[in-house]
Structure formats: C-alpha cells, structure tokens
Design a protein around this motif. Structure first.
Motif, PDB file in Angstrom:
ATOM      1  N   VAL A   1      -0.288  32.994  -5.165  1.00 35.71           N
ATOM      2  CA  VAL A   1      -0.967  32.339  -6.320  1.00 35.71           C
ATOM      3  C   VAL A   1      -1.881  31.482  -5.607  1.00 35.71           C
ATOM      4  CG1 VAL A   1      -1.842  31.102  -8.794  1.00 35.71           C
ATOM      5  CG2 VAL A   1       0.418  32.266  -7.669  1.00 35.71           C
ATOM      6  N   THR A   2      -3.344  31.537  -5.801  1.00 31.95           N
ATOM      7  CA  THR A   2      -4.404  30.744  -4.473  1.00 31.95           C
ATOM      8  C   THR A   2      -5.679  30.618  -5.873  1.00 31.95           C
ATOM      9  OG1 THR A   2      -6.292  30.933  -3.260  1.00 31.95           O
ATOM     10  CG2 THR A   2      -5.451  32.892  -4.191  1.00 31.95           C
ATOM     11  N   ILE A   3      -5.760  29.178  -5.720  1.00 33.89           N
ATOM     12  CA  ILE A   3      -7.132  28.530  -6.919  1.00 33.89           C
ATOM     13  C   ILE A   3      -8.347  28.234  -6.083  1.00 33.89           C
ATOM     14  CG2 ILE A   3      -5.297  27.524  -8.654  1.00 33.89           C
ATOM     15  CD1 ILE A   3      -5.957  24.883  -7.286  1.00 33.89           C
ATOM     16  N   ALA A   4      -7.871  28.764  -4.784  1.00 37.57           N
ATOM     17  CA  ALA A   4      -9.332  28.593  -3.874  1.00 37.57           C
ATOM     18  C   ALA A   4      -9.442  29.833  -2.819  1.00 37.57           C
ATOM     19  CB  ALA A   4      -9.020  27.775  -3.030  1.00 37.57           C
TER      20      ALA A   4
ATOM     21  N   VAL B   1       1.344  32.916 -13.987  1.00 37.97           N
ATOM     22  CA  VAL B   1       0.544  33.889 -13.224  1.00 37.97           C
ATOM     23  C   VAL B   1       2.016  33.488 -12.331  1.00 37.97           C
ATOM     24  CG1 VAL B   1      -0.889  34.554 -11.371  1.00 37.97           C
ATOM     25  CG2 VAL B   1      -1.380  32.938 -13.126  1.00 37.97           C
ATOM     26  N   ALA B   2       2.541  33.003 -11.703  1.00 40.85           N
ATOM     27  CA  ALA B   2       3.676  32.972 -10.836  1.00 40.85           C
ATOM     28  C   ALA B   2       5.160  33.668 -11.687  1.00 40.85           C
ATOM     29  CB  ALA B   2       4.206  32.654  -9.733  1.00 40.85           C
TER      30      ALA B   2
ATOM     31  N   VAL C   1       7.067  31.808  -4.201  1.00 43.49           N
ATOM     32  CA  VAL C   1       6.694  31.585  -4.265  1.00 43.49           C
ATOM     33  C   VAL C   1       5.283  30.392  -3.436  1.00 43.49           C
ATOM     34  CG1 VAL C   1       5.275  30.487  -6.244  1.00 43.49           C
ATOM     35  CG2 VAL C   1       6.551  31.905  -6.930  1.00 43.49           C
ATOM     36  N   VAL C   2       4.238  31.288  -3.186  1.00 43.31           N
ATOM     37  CA  VAL C   2       3.453  30.202  -3.151  1.00 43.31           C
ATOM     38  C   VAL C   2       1.977  29.509  -3.352  1.00 43.31           C
ATOM     39  CG1 VAL C   2       1.644  30.103  -0.224  1.00 43.31           C
ATOM     40  CG2 VAL C   2       4.151  30.896  -0.205  1.00 43.31           C
TER      41      VAL C   2
ATOM     42  N   ALA D   1      -2.305  23.906 -12.133  1.00 42.01           N
ATOM     43  CA  ALA D   1      -0.518  23.970 -11.489  1.00 42.01           C
ATOM     44  C   ALA D   1       0.585  24.526 -13.007  1.00 42.01           C
ATOM     45  CB  ALA D   1       0.174  22.349 -10.992  1.00 42.01           C
ATOM     46  N   ILE D   2       0.372  24.372 -14.079  1.00 42.21           N
ATOM     47  CA  ILE D   2       1.066  24.469 -14.907  1.00 42.21           C
ATOM     48  C   ILE D   2       0.632  26.175 -14.887  1.00 42.21           C
ATOM     49  CG2 ILE D   2       0.945  25.277 -18.262  1.00 42.21           C
ATOM     50  CD1 ILE D   2       1.330  22.141 -17.515  1.00 42.21           C
ATOM     51  N   THR D   3      -0.379  26.946 -15.063  1.00 43.51           N
ATOM     52  CA  THR D   3      -0.868  28.101 -15.300  1.00 43.51           C
ATOM     53  C   THR D   3      -0.819  28.608 -14.152  1.00 43.51           C
ATOM     54  OG1 THR D   3      -2.644  27.345 -17.140  1.00 43.51           O
ATOM     55  CG2 THR D   3      -2.506  29.536 -15.582  1.00 43.51           C
ATOM     56  N   ALA D   4      -0.903  28.172 -12.728  1.00 44.84           N
ATOM     57  CA  ALA D   4      -0.035  29.029 -11.886  1.00 44.84           C
ATOM     58  C   ALA D   4       1.212  29.255 -11.811  1.00 44.84           C
ATOM     59  CB  ALA D   4      -0.609  28.375 -10.711  1.00 44.84           C
TER      60      ALA D   4
END
Length: 314
Positions: free
Chosen positions: A229-232, A139-140, A206-207, A132-135
């Motif tokens: 930003v997607t993690i999946a 990134v966002a 941001v999503v 979550a921190i990185t996203a």
C-alpha cells in the motif's frame, strides 16, 4: 489585527520555501455545514512541499496566490451542531488547503474533538495518522501475526503506522535513517533497519510505502499473498510510477495499491480512540511560528524528520 482580517501563509509563484510569505486576508465566512475554527497549530505535509515547488503543476495550475496547510487543530469560534464554542478540534481542510492561517472554515463532517490530555501542538502531529489507519486496516486488511514493513518509519505517517501495526498485532519492521533507528525502536518496531543498507529483510505480508520510489524492489519482498500500500508516487517519473501501480493494483497476489486519504469525522474519532487507549502517541519533531513557515517547509524538505514538523499559530 481586526476582527475581519487575519494572517495567513501564501505563495505567489512556484519555487523553494522562500516563496512562502505571511500576509493578511479576510476571515472566512463559514458556509452551511461549515464551522469557523480559530487555528492554533498545523503540520507540514509532503504534498504541500510538492505543490509549492511546482511538482504538481498539471493538477494545481498557474493561478496565484495559493494557500498552504492541509490539517489543523484549533478552537471552535461559534457553537455549531455537536461543537460548542471553545471546543478544541482537529480535522482537515481538504485538498483545497488553507489551514495555515489564523482562521479556517471547515466542513463539520471533517472535524472531531481532540482527545483529552493533548495540547494543540501535540494534536497537530496526529491528523495524518488517519492515513495510516486507512492504509493498514481498510486497504491492506492487516491481520494479527502478519509481518509489516514500514518505509519511512519515523516520518509523519510512518511513525503512526509503526504504532498502529504493533497495536494491531503485527510484527513490525521499520526502515528509517541511521540517526532515527532509536526512535523507530521506541515507537514499537520489532526490527529496525537503516534504509541505506537494510541487509536481508526477509518477506512481508504488508509493505506500507510512504516514499513512492523503487516499488518493484519492495514488491519482490512480498509473500505470495502479500500486498503493498503506497501513499506516494515517484514525482520525478510520475507517468511510469502511476502506470506501475495501476498495472499491479488488480492482481490477486502480490498487489500494489495507492490511495489518497480524505478522512471524515468517524476516522478522526477512531484515531482519538487509539490515542486515548495509549496505543498511539504524538511525536513532534520541531515547532515553528507561522512567520517562519518557510523554515518549517525547509526542515521537512531536508528529510530525516522525527515525527511531524508543526507550525504554531498564536
């Protein structure tokens, strides 16, 4: 159990949670740069479910047995560098997995000290918060005053993202199942919506997507300078899903980007600071003993979790 063998969770074929079993194997010998950790708790993550079910077969191959467990919390066995024997640490085994065991050898640069006040089970609910921190931060580049939508707001990454978003000064909307809307609100979301019938959501800067499907629909919710930003990704249609992400990753406006977290010690230290400040707290859904790891996988697979499913290793 002798000092040279340990219990560990493995599977020898792809399939449902029942393919998991607890067996014995040798205690790993740490290589240069690694620390031997007596594991006390791990969490169950979506990637492990996909691996075990065979949905990542093009990447995981057909060699068995395979280990499970990505993150861990435990005690340092032998003093090494900045770690003293007995220190409670958290970290990541990395993509090779294998933390669902009594002992794990982990690279020192992927470990950090657990913040004071957390026990092993509470701490095990937090390592994926580094995602979550990185996203949100890297990134966002989420800025104060922006509108953030978190899909899966009470899941293992989403519940931390809601708290972080608020701490970073964003207006947070959380999408979750109807029976979890109370938790999303308690975590700090300004607005909570049932993902099955969200109504008019408005526009977002941001999503953060933890689901991987229906990305075009959520891209349409972006402001002109918005970003997803997607993690999946969609495991049922992986080629189409990854192609969509790739096609929109380089857009200057309304872009969609994906990443796979691979955190090191400084990121765990930052997570610890968020926890120590009170901005982020752990949320444990259920706790299973190692012998019931199949039940832990089943619990996450059934969905609707409230935080993290944790496996305790006594």
């Amino acid at each position: 159990m002798s000092s040279t063998s340990m219990r560990l969770a493995t599977f020898d074929r792809y399939g449902p949670p029942e393919v998991l079993s607890v067996t014995t194997g040798p205690v790993p010998r740490p290589r240069p740069g690694e620390v031997l950790v007596r594991v006390r708790a791990v969490s169950v993550n979506g990637g492990e479910l996909a691996l075990r079910a065979g949905r990542l077969r093009p990447f995981s191959g057909r060699r068995f047995p395979k280990w499970v467990g990505i993150d861990l919390v435990g005690e340092v066995v032998t003093a090494s560098g900045r770690f003293a024997a007995g220190d409670l640490v958290w970290g990541l085994c990395g993509r090779r997995m294998g933390s669902a065991a009594e002992y794990a050898a982990v690279r020192a640069d992927r470990l950090d000290h657990v913040p004071a006040g957390l026990d092993a089970v509470q701490a095990a609910a937090l390592p994926t918060g580094t995602t979550a921190i990185t996203a949100l931060r890297d990134v966002a580049a989420l800025a104060p005053g922006e509108r953030l939508l978190v899909r899966g707001a009470t899941g293992g990454v989403g519940y931390v993202a809601v708290q972080l978003g608020k701490a970073m000064g964003a207006h947070v909307t959380g999408l979750a199942g109807a029976h979890n809307l109370d938790l999303a609100k308690d975590l700090g979301a300004d607005d909570v919506r049932d993902y099955r019938a969200p109504g008019d959501l408005g526009r977002f800067d941001v999503v953060l997507d933890t689901v991987g499907i229906d990305l075009p629909a959520f891209r349409r919710l972006l402001t002109p300078r918005g970003r997803v930003v997607t993690i999946a990704f969609d495991l049922d249609h992986p080629v189409r899903s990854l192609a969509y992400i790739a096609a929109h990753a380089t857009h200057r406006r309304r872009w969609v980007r994906a990443f796979s977290g691979n955190p090191t010690a400084p990121l765990f230290a930052e997570l610890g600071r968020w926890v120590t400040s009170g901005a982020v707290r752990p949320q444990v859904d259920r706790v299973f003993p190692l012998e019931q790891i199949a039940g832990a996988h089943r619990a996450l697979e059934q969905g609707g979790v409230r935080g993290k499913v944790v496996v305790r290793i006594d």
